[in-house]
Motif scaffolding. Structure first.
Motif, PDB file in Angstrom:
ATOM      1  N   VAL A 444       0.830  -1.213   0.000  1.00  0.00           N
ATOM      2  CA  VAL A 444       0.000   0.000   0.000  1.00  0.00           C
ATOM      3  C   VAL A 444       0.859   1.256   0.000  1.00  0.00           C
ATOM      4  CG1 VAL A 444      -1.987  -1.090   1.075  1.00  0.00           C
ATOM      5  CG2 VAL A 444      -0.204  -0.123   2.531  1.00  0.00           C
ATOM      6  N   LYS A 445       2.142   1.096   0.267  1.00  0.00           N
ATOM      7  CA  LYS A 445       3.049   2.241   0.255  1.00  0.00           C
ATOM      8  C   LYS A 445       4.474   1.720   0.091  1.00  0.00           C
ATOM      9  CE  LYS A 445       3.849   6.562   2.779  1.00  0.00           C
ATOM     10  NZ  LYS A 445       3.535   7.332   4.031  1.00  0.00           N
ATOM     11  N   SER A 470       8.690  -1.148   2.141  1.00  0.00           N
ATOM     12  CA  SER A 470       7.351  -1.382   1.622  1.00  0.00           C
ATOM     13  C   SER A 470       6.425  -1.712   2.780  1.00  0.00           C
ATOM     14  CB  SER A 470       7.358  -2.516   0.600  1.00  0.00           C
ATOM     15  OG  SER A 470       6.093  -2.677   0.019  1.00  0.00           O
ATOM     16  N   ILE A 471       5.211  -1.161   2.728  1.00  0.00           N
ATOM     17  CA  ILE A 471       4.196  -1.426   3.736  1.00  0.00           C
ATOM     18  C   ILE A 471       3.123  -2.318   3.113  1.00  0.00           C
ATOM     19  CG2 ILE A 471       2.411  -0.410   5.197  1.00  0.00           C
ATOM     20  CD1 ILE A 471       4.144   2.122   5.323  1.00  0.00           C
ATOM     21  N   PHE A 472       2.838  -3.422   3.789  1.00  0.00           N
ATOM     22  CA  PHE A 472       1.840  -4.383   3.319  1.00  0.00           C
ATOM     23  C   PHE A 472       0.643  -4.357   4.264  1.00  0.00           C
ATOM     24  CE2 PHE A 472       5.962  -5.838   1.877  1.00  0.00           C
ATOM     25  CZ  PHE A 472       5.724  -6.196   0.548  1.00  0.00           C
ATOM     26  N   ALA A 473      -0.551  -4.384   3.688  1.00  0.00           N
ATOM     27  CA  ALA A 473      -1.783  -4.381   4.478  1.00  0.00           C
ATOM     28  C   ALA A 473      -2.331  -5.804   4.586  1.00  0.00           C
ATOM     29  CB  ALA A 473      -2.818  -3.463   3.843  1.00  0.00           C
ATOM     30  N   PHE A 474      -2.786  -6.161   5.774  1.00  0.00           N
ATOM     31  CA  PHE A 474      -3.396  -7.462   6.018  1.00  0.00           C
ATOM     32  C   PHE A 474      -4.704  -7.235   6.766  1.00  0.00           C
ATOM     33  CE2 PHE A 474       1.149  -8.153   5.701  1.00  0.00           C
ATOM     34  CZ  PHE A 474       1.210  -9.206   4.801  1.00  0.00           C
ATOM     35  N   GLU A 475      -5.797  -7.742   6.181  1.00  0.00           N
ATOM     36  CA  GLU A 475      -7.119  -7.497   6.748  1.00  0.00           C
ATOM     37  C   GLU A 475      -7.830  -8.814   7.017  1.00  0.00           C
ATOM     38  OE1 GLU A 475     -11.170  -4.864   5.838  1.00  0.00           O
ATOM     39  OE2 GLU A 475      -9.527  -4.933   4.380  1.00  0.00           O
ATOM     40  N   SER A 476      -8.477  -8.886   8.171  1.00  0.00           N
ATOM     41  CA  SER A 476      -9.249 -10.078   8.498  1.00  0.00           C
ATOM     42  C   SER A 476     -10.398 -10.234   7.511  1.00  0.00           C
ATOM     43  CB  SER A 476      -9.805  -9.973   9.916  1.00  0.00           C
ATOM     44  OG  SER A 476     -10.767 -10.987  10.145  1.00  0.00           O
ATOM     45  N   PRO A 477     -10.599 -11.449   6.971  1.00  0.00           N
ATOM     46  CA  PRO A 477     -11.707 -11.677   6.032  1.00  0.00           C
ATOM     47  C   PRO A 477     -13.046 -11.854   6.738  1.00  0.00           C
ATOM     48  CG  PRO A 477     -10.503 -13.707   6.337  1.00  0.00           C
ATOM     49  CD  PRO A 477      -9.785 -12.664   7.156  1.00  0.00           C
ATOM     50  N   ARG A 478     -13.040 -11.744   8.083  1.00  0.00           N
ATOM     51  CA  ARG A 478     -14.252 -12.018   8.848  1.00  0.00           C
ATOM     52  C   ARG A 478     -14.607 -10.813   9.720  1.00  0.00           C
ATOM     53  NH1 ARG A 478     -11.246 -17.393   9.451  1.00  0.00           N
ATOM     54  NH2 ARG A 478     -10.167 -16.342  11.140  1.00  0.00           N
ATOM     55  N   VAL A 550      -4.272  -4.477   9.748  1.00  0.00           N
ATOM     56  CA  VAL A 550      -2.989  -4.089  10.326  1.00  0.00           C
ATOM     57  C   VAL A 550      -1.956  -3.986   9.205  1.00  0.00           C
ATOM     58  CG1 VAL A 550      -3.505  -5.119  12.570  1.00  0.00           C
ATOM     59  CG2 VAL A 550      -2.361  -6.496  10.818  1.00  0.00           C
ATOM     60  N   PHE A 551      -0.790  -3.441   9.546  1.00  0.00           N
ATOM     61  CA  PHE A 551       0.213  -3.146   8.526  1.00  0.00           C
ATOM     62  C   PHE A 551       1.582  -3.667   8.966  1.00  0.00           C
ATOM     63  CE2 PHE A 551      -3.167  -0.064   8.389  1.00  0.00           C
ATOM     64  CZ  PHE A 551      -3.490  -0.016   7.054  1.00  0.00           C
ATOM     65  N   PHE A 565       1.502 -14.280   6.062  1.00  0.00           N
ATOM     66  CA  PHE A 565       0.918 -13.685   7.271  1.00  0.00           C
ATOM     67  C   PHE A 565      -0.176 -14.614   7.780  1.00  0.00           C
ATOM     68  CE2 PHE A 565      -2.293 -11.074   9.343  1.00  0.00           C
ATOM     69  CZ  PHE A 565      -1.593 -10.110  10.058  1.00  0.00           C
ATOM     70  N   THR A 566      -0.031 -15.097   9.015  1.00  0.00           N
ATOM     71  CA  THR A 566      -1.107 -15.833   9.666  1.00  0.00           C
ATOM     72  C   THR A 566      -1.652 -14.958  10.778  1.00  0.00           C
ATOM     73  OG1 THR A 566      -0.156 -17.996   9.174  1.00  0.00           O
ATOM     74  CG2 THR A 566      -1.760 -17.899  10.946  1.00  0.00           C
TER      75      THR A 566
END
Length: 634
Positions: A444-445, A470-478, A550-551, A565-566
């Motif tokens: 994302v950045k 590099s910044i990576f975004a991780f979002e809960s699918p629930r 989170v990032f 990412f887990t």
């Protein structure tokens, strides 16, 4: 609804996590070499350890898995390089410095203590002592290279000492190669956390029922090792399924999930168990469609790998491992979609027309995975879904299960929650930098970073004299917020000729906000390798449990091959329920008057507890079931 209900026997470690394993009494009050040998003895143990057989291939990396919790719990077997990394990770968890020692076509673990390195082989099952007067000191890989008589004329052998068909008089030749070393591939991503819903049960057996997963590379391995020489062979067990090739000839085990929610009015099973549901009402027969697009989506997460009855040579797809059955009061049009969670997110769809009963075997689409989603759309109004049944077979290592082990009182403990005591569910997101792309996957950045499809590590620095970020975004699918996560990044190594360069370390940082502040969760010097090979960096991050997204920020002078990412998201803070889980142990006893008889003991539990199962004669374990009964709405 219960999160991570787990049973532990008093005669074996708790295989829920590395931390739980090391809490076992066998490791207590031990330090230094005594602790390391006890860890080694667990892995080579003929009952609890990991036997030798071709390992599971990770579906994302297409390489043998090194993940310790997946290997201990779902398989119970692996081979040399994976044995080495798993032992090294246990030693790391115990606080030791470790590395992987290369041997010709083989690998072992080296552990640093008493100001020296010491070599342990958890696959071929041995370590070597030095010659007198240092006969009580365990040798290093370098020692074995310098003096092969430490192998061929060992005066103080370990116990066990070599496989029956890998004896020292031949095995010493592998140590003739110049020693080299690699960092540990700390692929600590698999979680034993799960949930069990009203109407759901998990059945685990202490033996195999014919269901197993054949990895893509297995048929070629079976063919390569199937030859006989002078009437002796084959070199390895293969197409008969995971089997130890000599006594005690251990095998894999099986289990299955059964989800049969009560759909009728007065029960909340399907609403509590679904990720989303719309267009339904309930009556005394089941779920009634209120419109022509009634739909519900279910998530299935297992700590064990799904599998079916396979063709070992993979000429035909596996069957009978994942079977959905639906019944309606009248003919209906139904669409079913299966979507993998994480990895490459494959999706398959199946449509049924004018069907009042549906049986759908979708084993080939989910075997080898442990997470997927199912969406069911009923495209007819005023239709009643009267029955839903989903059965999922999985591979379960019998060595990790809590057994009855003696005549008389057998003690068990029951605990809930993940390894930090939270009521979480795991989800995995992978960003593969090696796939064809025009931009950095998941980023994302970025700063000083570019995607280069021609390089081995696809993410590299624009200005090579500076680190990229590099910044990576991780979002809960629930619905839940993220409580904690494990991160694994694979970073490029440095070449020997780069020793003169001042190369900064790689850093992994975490934040709940894209703009920060970022907290450093790991840092590591760039590892040197003759070919500049990649190395893996494992990190763990904890969050406030208030954010779905989170990032993770990576700052590195070398390229990034992929990041995994887990995440563990949390939906409820505290498990409170009057509804009780039913835990059933099954075993056989030899009755002196009538012979073999199957025995059962059921405990009803809704919180952490100790309990006892009595056996009047020597027990022979059959299985364990954890069931969450349907609960009427109060």
């Amino acid at each position: 609804m219960y999160y991570s209900p787990w049973i532990v026997s008093d005669n074996r470690p708790d295989f829920f996590s590395l931390k739980h394993i090391l809490m076992d009494s066998r490791f207590q009050d031990k330090a230094g070499e005594e602790l390391i040998i006890t860890i080694w003895k667990l892995i080579v143990d003929r009952d609890l350890g990991l036997f030798h057989y071709s390992p599971y291939e990770d579906q994302f990396t297409a390489k043998d898995t090194h993940d310790p919790m997946l290997t201990f719990n779902s398989f119970g077997y692996t081979i040399c390089h994976c044995h080495a990394h798993i032992m090294a990770m246990l030693c790391q968890e115990a606080g030791f410095e470790v590395r992987i020692a290369n041997i010709m076509g083989h690998e072992g673990a080296e552990v640093f203590y008493d100001n020296a390195w010491h070599y342990f082989d958890a696959d071929i099952q041995m370590y070597y002592h030095k010659h007198p007067p240092e006969q009580n000191i365990i040798a290093s890989r370098e020692d074995l290279f310098q003096d092969v008589t430490l192998i061929t004329k060992q005066k103080n052998p370990s116990n066990p000492f070599h496989f029956p068909d890998r004896l020292p008089e031949n095995f010493y030749k592998l140590y003739a190669s110049e020693p080299s070393y690699l960092p540990v591939l700390a692929e600590r991503l698999h979680s034993m956390s799960f949930r069990i819903r009203p109407g759901e049960s998990l059945h685990r057996y202490f033996y195999q029922r014919g269901y197993w997963y054949v990895s893509p590379g297995h048929p070629k391995n079976f063919e390569r090792h199937s030859s006989f020489k002078n009437g002796i062979g084959p070199k390895e067990t293969g197409a008969e399924g995971p089997t130890e090739r000599f006594w005690p000839r251990r095998q894999w085990g099986n289990g299955y999930w059964s989800y049969i929610p009560n759909l009728t009015k007065g029960y909340n099973d399907i609403y509590e168990g679904s990720e989303s549901i719309r267009g339904f009402e309930q009556n005394e027969m089941g779920l009634v469609t209120a419109d022509a697009k009634a739909c519900f989506r279910l998530s299935f997460e297992s700590p064990y790998i799904y599998c079916g009855i396979p063709d070992p040579l993979k000429r035909l797809p596996a069957v009978n491992g994942a079977v959905l059955k639906l019944k309606f009061n009248k003919s209906s049009n139904v669409d079913i979609a299966i979507l993998e969670i994480g990895d490459d997110r494959r999706q398959i769809s199946k449509s049924f027309s004018n069907a009042s009963e549906i049986t759908f075997d979708y084993t080939e689409f989910i075997e080898g995975s442990c997470h997927f989603e199912m969406e069911i759309m009923i495209k007819s109004k005023d239709v009643i879904l009267t029955e839903f049944q989903n059965v999922l077979w999985c591979m379960v290592s019998p060595h990790s299960l809590p057994p009855l082990h003696k005549l008389g009182a057998n003690n068990f403990k029951f605990h809930l929650g993940d390894e930090h005591g939270d009521n979480t569910r795991p989800f995995r997101i992978n960003y593969d930098m090696t796939e064809d792309a025009t931009e950095i996957p998941g980023a994302v950045k970025t700063e000083n970073a570019k995607y280069d499809g021609t390089s081995v590590a696809k993410i590299i620095a624009i200005d090579e004299d500076k680190s990229w970020a590099s910044i990576f975004a991780f979002e809960s699918p629930r619905r839940g917020n993220i409580a904690w996560a494990e991160i694994y990044a694979v970073i490029g190594g440095r070449f020997p000729e780069e020793q003169s360069r001042d190369i900064p370390p790689v850093k992994i940082l975490s934040s709940e906000f894209i703009e920060g502040p970022y907290e450093e969760i790991n840092s590591h010097e760039i590892v040197e390798h003759p070919q500049g090979w990649h190395f893996g960096l494992h990190s763990r991050a904890f969050y406030s449990k208030t954010k779905k997204k989170v990032f993770i920020k990576i700052v590195s002078p070398k390229g990034l091959k992929y990041i995994r990412f887990t995440g563990h998201d949390i939906e409820i803070q505290e498990q409170k329920s009057e509804q009780k889980l039913e835990i059933t142990h099954q075993w056989y006893e030899e009755d002196p008057h009538v012979g073999r008889r199957l025995k059962e003991h059921t405990e009803k539990i809704n919180g952490p507890a100790d309990y006892i199962v009595q056996s009047k004669n020597e027990p022979h374990n059959e299985g364990i079931t954890i069931a969450c009964p349907s609960q009427p709405i109060s």
